[in-house]
Scaffold this active site. Structure first.
Site, PDB file in Angstrom:
ATOM      1  N   ALA A  66       1.125 102.495  75.538  1.00 47.94           N
ATOM      2  CA  ALA A  66       1.540 102.889  76.878  1.00 47.94           C
ATOM      3  C   ALA A  66       1.637 101.605  77.692  1.00 47.94           C
ATOM      4  O   ALA A  66       1.080 100.571  77.303  1.00 47.94           O
ATOM      5  CB  ALA A  66       0.518 103.842  77.467  1.00 47.94           C
ATOM      6  N   GLU A 112       0.366 106.762  68.667  1.00 53.63           N
ATOM      7  CA  GLU A 112       0.344 108.196  68.990  1.00 53.63           C
ATOM      8  C   GLU A 112       1.751 108.793  68.920  1.00 53.63           C
ATOM      9  O   GLU A 112       1.944 109.908  68.444  1.00 53.63           O
ATOM     10  CB  GLU A 112      -0.294 108.399  70.370  1.00 53.63           C
ATOM     11  CG  GLU A 112      -1.768 108.001  70.344  1.00 53.63           C
ATOM     12  CD  GLU A 112      -2.403 107.910  71.728  1.00 53.63           C
ATOM     13  OE1 GLU A 112      -1.994 107.021  72.506  1.00 53.63           O
ATOM     14  OE2 GLU A 112      -3.281 108.721  72.034  1.00 53.63           O
TER      15      GLU A 112
HETATM   16  N1  CO8 Z   1       1.805  97.363  78.154  1.00 56.48           N
HETATM   17  C1  CO8 Z   1       2.478  96.496  78.933  1.00 56.48           C
HETATM   18  N2  CO8 Z   1       2.949  95.321  78.511  1.00 56.48           N
HETATM   19  C2  CO8 Z   1       2.725  94.997  77.232  1.00 56.48           C
HETATM   20  C3  CO8 Z   1       2.023  95.844  76.347  1.00 56.48           C
HETATM   21  C4  CO8 Z   1       1.558  97.086  76.858  1.00 56.48           C
HETATM   22  N3  CO8 Z   1       0.915  97.980  76.074  1.00 56.48           N
HETATM   23  N4  CO8 Z   1       1.947  95.248  75.148  1.00 56.48           N
HETATM   24  C5  CO8 Z   1       2.573  94.069  75.250  1.00 56.48           C
HETATM   25  N5  CO8 Z   1       3.062  93.916  76.517  1.00 56.48           N
HETATM   26  C6  CO8 Z   1       3.794  92.781  77.052  1.00 56.48           C
HETATM   27  C7  CO8 Z   1       2.884  91.585  77.257  1.00 56.48           C
HETATM   28  O1  CO8 Z   1       2.183  91.707  78.472  1.00 56.48           O
HETATM   29  C8  CO8 Z   1       3.870  90.453  77.259  1.00 56.48           C
HETATM   30  O2  CO8 Z   1       4.515  90.404  78.518  1.00 56.48           O
HETATM   31  P1  CO8 Z   1       4.641  88.978  79.307  1.00 56.48           P
HETATM   32  O3  CO8 Z   1       5.533  88.159  78.412  1.00 56.48           O
HETATM   33  O4  CO8 Z   1       5.278  89.383  80.588  1.00 56.48           O
HETATM   34  O5  CO8 Z   1       3.272  88.445  79.389  1.00 56.48           O
HETATM   35  C9  CO8 Z   1       4.921  90.895  76.243  1.00 56.48           C
HETATM   36  O6  CO8 Z   1       4.758  92.326  76.123  1.00 56.48           O
HETATM   37  C10 CO8 Z   1       4.704  90.272  74.866  1.00 56.48           C
HETATM   38  O7  CO8 Z   1       3.355  90.540  74.464  1.00 56.48           O
HETATM   39  P2  CO8 Z   1       2.353  89.381  73.987  1.00 56.48           P
HETATM   40  O8  CO8 Z   1       2.722  88.070  74.617  1.00 56.48           O
HETATM   41  O9  CO8 Z   1       0.970  89.876  74.190  1.00 56.48           O
HETATM   42  O10 CO8 Z   1       2.721  89.330  72.434  1.00 56.48           O
HETATM   43  P3  CO8 Z   1       1.771  88.848  71.249  1.00 56.48           P
HETATM   44  O11 CO8 Z   1       2.652  88.767  70.072  1.00 56.48           O
HETATM   45  O12 CO8 Z   1       0.977  87.683  71.661  1.00 56.48           O
HETATM   46  O13 CO8 Z   1       0.702  90.071  71.056  1.00 56.48           O
HETATM   47  C11 CO8 Z   1       0.034  92.382  70.863  1.00 56.48           C
HETATM   48  C12 CO8 Z   1       1.139  91.322  70.630  1.00 56.48           C
HETATM   49  C13 CO8 Z   1      -1.168  92.112  69.978  1.00 56.48           C
HETATM   50  C14 CO8 Z   1       0.638  93.760  70.506  1.00 56.48           C
HETATM   51  C15 CO8 Z   1      -0.396  92.367  72.329  1.00 56.48           C
HETATM   52  O14 CO8 Z   1       0.773  92.437  73.146  1.00 56.48           O
HETATM   53  C16 CO8 Z   1      -1.296  93.508  72.753  1.00 56.48           C
HETATM   54  O15 CO8 Z   1      -2.472  93.515  72.434  1.00 56.48           O
HETATM   55  N6  CO8 Z   1      -0.752  94.516  73.494  1.00 56.48           N
HETATM   56  C17 CO8 Z   1      -1.498  95.624  74.010  1.00 56.48           C
HETATM   57  C18 CO8 Z   1      -1.864  96.608  72.932  1.00 56.48           C
HETATM   58  C19 CO8 Z   1      -2.674  97.744  73.515  1.00 56.48           C
HETATM   59  O16 CO8 Z   1      -3.795  97.596  73.973  1.00 56.48           O
HETATM   60  N7  CO8 Z   1      -2.093  98.954  73.507  1.00 56.48           N
HETATM   61  C20 CO8 Z   1      -2.742 100.114  73.989  1.00 56.48           C
HETATM   62  C21 CO8 Z   1      -2.311 100.411  75.388  1.00 56.48           C
HETATM   63  S1  CO8 Z   1      -3.118 101.843  76.081  1.00 56.48           S
HETATM   64  C22 CO8 Z   1      -2.359 103.149  75.332  1.00 56.48           C
HETATM   65  O17 CO8 Z   1      -1.348 103.022  74.730  1.00 56.48           O
HETATM   66  C23 CO8 Z   1      -2.930 104.527  75.320  1.00 56.48           C
HETATM   67  C24 CO8 Z   1      -3.031 105.128  76.623  1.00 56.48           C
HETATM   68  C25 CO8 Z   1      -4.420 105.631  76.897  1.00 56.48           C
HETATM   69  C26 CO8 Z   1      -4.870 105.227  78.248  1.00 56.48           C
HETATM   70  C27 CO8 Z   1      -4.907 103.676  78.435  1.00 56.48           C
HETATM   71  C28 CO8 Z   1      -5.317 103.276  79.848  1.00 56.48           C
HETATM   72  C29 CO8 Z   1      -5.306 101.748  80.100  1.00 56.48           C
END
Ligand code: CO8
Length: 258
Positions: A66, A112
């Site tokens: 998300a 999901e």
């Molecule tokens: N939401 C918003 N932006 C995101 C997300 C996300 N889930 N994932 C990645 N991005 C963005 C990054 O912020 C980044 O943007 P910017 O260039 O502007 O900084 C861009 O995408 C590229 O990402 P990274 O630079 O982080 O790329 P990497 O290759 O270094 O890392 C990862 C990739 C490991 C996937 C990393 O991006 C990451 O950990 N992302 C988040 C994963 C995560 O925690 N997902 C779960 C989200 S919560 C959810 O889905 C369930 C909902 C339940 C409620 C949650 C409430 C908070």
């Protein structure tokens, strides 16, 4: 077709393809993306010329969750009043089979969403996880329920409590995905599965999906009875007559409803 900002929609023969396309956020599922996926899948579902739908992302990410930035500042009343994430339920009501094709990250809401698909193919680059615990929350798009049903308590608890990512090989071993394929072949393989399904008689395909899904919602006795009733009903279709006649005549069936 309507134009979309965060997804691409195309059709190839009887297969509809929805590609998540928000590369700057690794296909994070914001509200706009939710609306687009739901409306595009509903439109394909309503099209009698479509017999299967492929849902995929990019090489790097199916969806990294998300949209954390969209949610971060919100309060509980706001989340509750908007019933945040409830809109995704509409995607699970699509009757046409959905083939999910995952390469790269399928995390949080991305995992999901993948679990809402009917047949799930993973590229060997796929990574699945429920990392919400690292954000101080828990899965909110059905992850705790669908993961537990898909892979059982041991692996579901492991993934949901630690937030650890699993690779494609482990995902297949524990039954989270149907097949693992080389990344370069993912879309072609998914299209092949979709074309196979789309070539069957549509009433039997829709009934088959309904019957399997009933297994997750009901008792064994009720589920078996529901299956039997659908089975009986399919004898009202000309495709049942054609399918069984073709078998007897040792030829390919020519289904009407496809
Ligand atoms: N939401 C918003 N932006 C995101 C997300 C996300 N889930 N994932 C990645 N991005 C963005 C990054 O912020 C980044 O943007 P910017 O260039 O502007 O900084 C861009 O995408 C590229 O990402 P990274 O630079 O982080 O790329 P990497 O290759 O270094 O890392 C990862 C990739 C490991 C996937 C990393 O991006 C990451 O950990 N992302 C988040 C994963 C995560 O925690 N997902 C779960 C989200 S919560 C959810 O889905 C369930 C909902 C339940 C409620 C949650 C409430 C908070």
């Amino acid at each position: 077709r309507e134009t979309h900002r965060n997804i691409l929609v195309e059709t190839r023969g009887r297969v509809g393809i929805i590609t998540l396309n928000r590369p700057k956020a690794l296909n994070a599922l914001d509200e706009a993306t939710l609306r687009e996926v739901v409306s595009a899948s509903a439109a394909l579902d309503a099209d009698p010329g479509i017999g299967a739908i492929v849902l995929t992302g990019s090489e790097k990410a199916f969806a990294a969750g998300a949209d954390i930035k969209e949610m971060a500042g919100r309060g509980a009343p706001e989340m509750y009043l908007a019933d945040w994430f409830a809109g995704w339920e509409a995607f699970t009501r699509v009757r046409t089979p959905v083939i999910g094709a995952v390469a790269g990250y399928a995390l949080g809401g991305g995992c999901e969403l993948a679990m809402m698909c009917d047949i799930l193919l993973a590229a060997d680059t796929a990574r699945f996880g429920q990392p919400e615990i690292n954000l101080g929350v828990i899965p909110g798009m059905g992850g705790s329920q669908r993961l537990a049903r898909a892979v059982g308590k041991a692996k579901a608890m492991d993934m949901v409590l630690t937030g650890r990512m699993i690779d494609a090989e482990e995902a297949e071993r524990i039954g989270l995905v149907s097949r693992v394929v080389p990344a370069a072949d993912l879309l072609e393989e998914a299209l092949g599965v979709a074309e196979t399904v789309a070539a069957k008689s549509l009433p039997s395909v829709l009934a088959a999906k309904e019957a399997v899904n009933a297994a997750f919602e009901t008792t064994l006795a009720q589920g078996v009875q529901f299956e039997r009733r659908l089975f009986h009903a399919l004898f009202a279709t000309e495709d049942q007559k054609e399918g069984m006649a073709a078998f007897a005549e040792k030829r390919e069936p020519r289904f009407t409803h496809r």
